[in-house]
Motif scaffolding. Structure first.
Motif, mmCIF file in Angstrom:
data_model
loop_
_atom_site.group_PDB
_atom_site.id
_atom_site.type_symbol
_atom_site.label_atom_id
_atom_site.label_comp_id
_atom_site.label_asym_id
_atom_site.label_seq_id
_atom_site.Cartn_x
_atom_site.Cartn_y
_atom_site.Cartn_z
ATOM 1 N N THR A 8 0.940 -1.189 0.183
ATOM 2 C CA THR A 8 0.178 0.024 -0.008
ATOM 3 C C THR A 8 0.827 1.310 -0.328
ATOM 4 N N LEU A 31 -3.525 1.655 -3.447
ATOM 5 C CA LEU A 31 -4.369 2.203 -2.567
ATOM 6 C C LEU A 31 -4.642 1.160 -1.126
ATOM 7 N N ASP A 32 -4.453 0.051 -1.620
ATOM 8 C CA ASP A 32 -4.978 -1.171 -0.678
ATOM 9 C C ASP A 32 -4.106 -2.344 -1.288
ATOM 10 N N VAL A 99 -3.852 7.180 2.850
ATOM 11 C CA VAL A 99 -3.488 5.870 2.147
ATOM 12 C C VAL A 99 -1.933 5.839 2.553
ATOM 13 N N GLY A 104 -4.016 10.802 0.181
ATOM 14 C CA GLY A 104 -5.139 10.114 0.937
ATOM 15 C C GLY A 104 -6.279 10.149 -0.189
#
Length: 188
Positions: A8, A31-32, A99, A104
């Motif tokens: 991430t 982002l993930d 993030v 973010g």
């Protein structure tokens, strides 16, 4: 399943060997990334659609170029926004979720005026790039992506068409040389 080390906040930079046209010379901000899969946005695919055409209230806050970016091939009818919030890394404003570092996600349901004074830059993405559990790891094992550190400016670079080369150029060693890889190697 073995635990996945989170990527991430890092960039996936498409290698010249990556054959998928959706990701030709793409720079993806993750982002993930966890055991359940990965989600990111392509940072260097501007569209001709202006932010004002689809999210008028956010248009004044979008950085140059003030267009929507194609974040990836998944869910092109949905939008998400990234913003850089300058500052000390403390708690961000309401409607913004960190993030990585100063980068973010922005809740586009938040009234823009609540975030306006805090935003350093904003970019809107239609769609995203997604990988199921283990899928990205398999692509990494096949050499489809370089994984490098992101910088806040990557999200808002004013000339996104040069981002692939710029990210590679700032790397050390042989990876920086990949930035000189021709668009069409058959012309060499």
């Amino acid at each position: 399943m073995t635990e996945v080390s989170s990527l991430t906040g890092r960039l996936l930079v498409a290698t010249p060997a990556l054959a998928d046209p959706n990701f030709d010379r793409a720079v993806v901000l993750l982002l993930d990334h966890d055991d359940e899969g990965s989600l990111g946005v392509v940072l260097n695919r501007p569209t001709p659609v202006g932010v004002a055409d689809i999210l008028e209230g956010w248009a004044d806050h979008a950085g140059e170029p003030g267009v929507v970016f194609q974040g990836g091939p998944v869910s092109l009818d949905s939008a998400l926004a990234l913003a850089v919030i300058p500052g000390d890394g403390g708690e961000g404003p309401l409607g913004w979720r960190r993030v990585h570092g100063a980068i973010g996600l922005v809740d586009l349901e938040t009234p823009p005026e609540l975030l306006a004074t805090a935003l350093g830059s904003l970019r809107i993405f239609a769609g995203y790039a997604g990988w199921g559990p283990g899928q990205l790891e398999r692509e990494l094992d096949r050499g489809a992506w370089y994984v490098v550190e992101s910088e806040p400016g990557d999200v808002s670079v004013p000339r996104p068409e040069g981002l692939w080369r710029a990210v590679l150029r700032r790397q050390r060693g042989k990876l920086a040389m990949v930035a000189t890889y021709p668009d069409d190697p058959s012309l060499n």
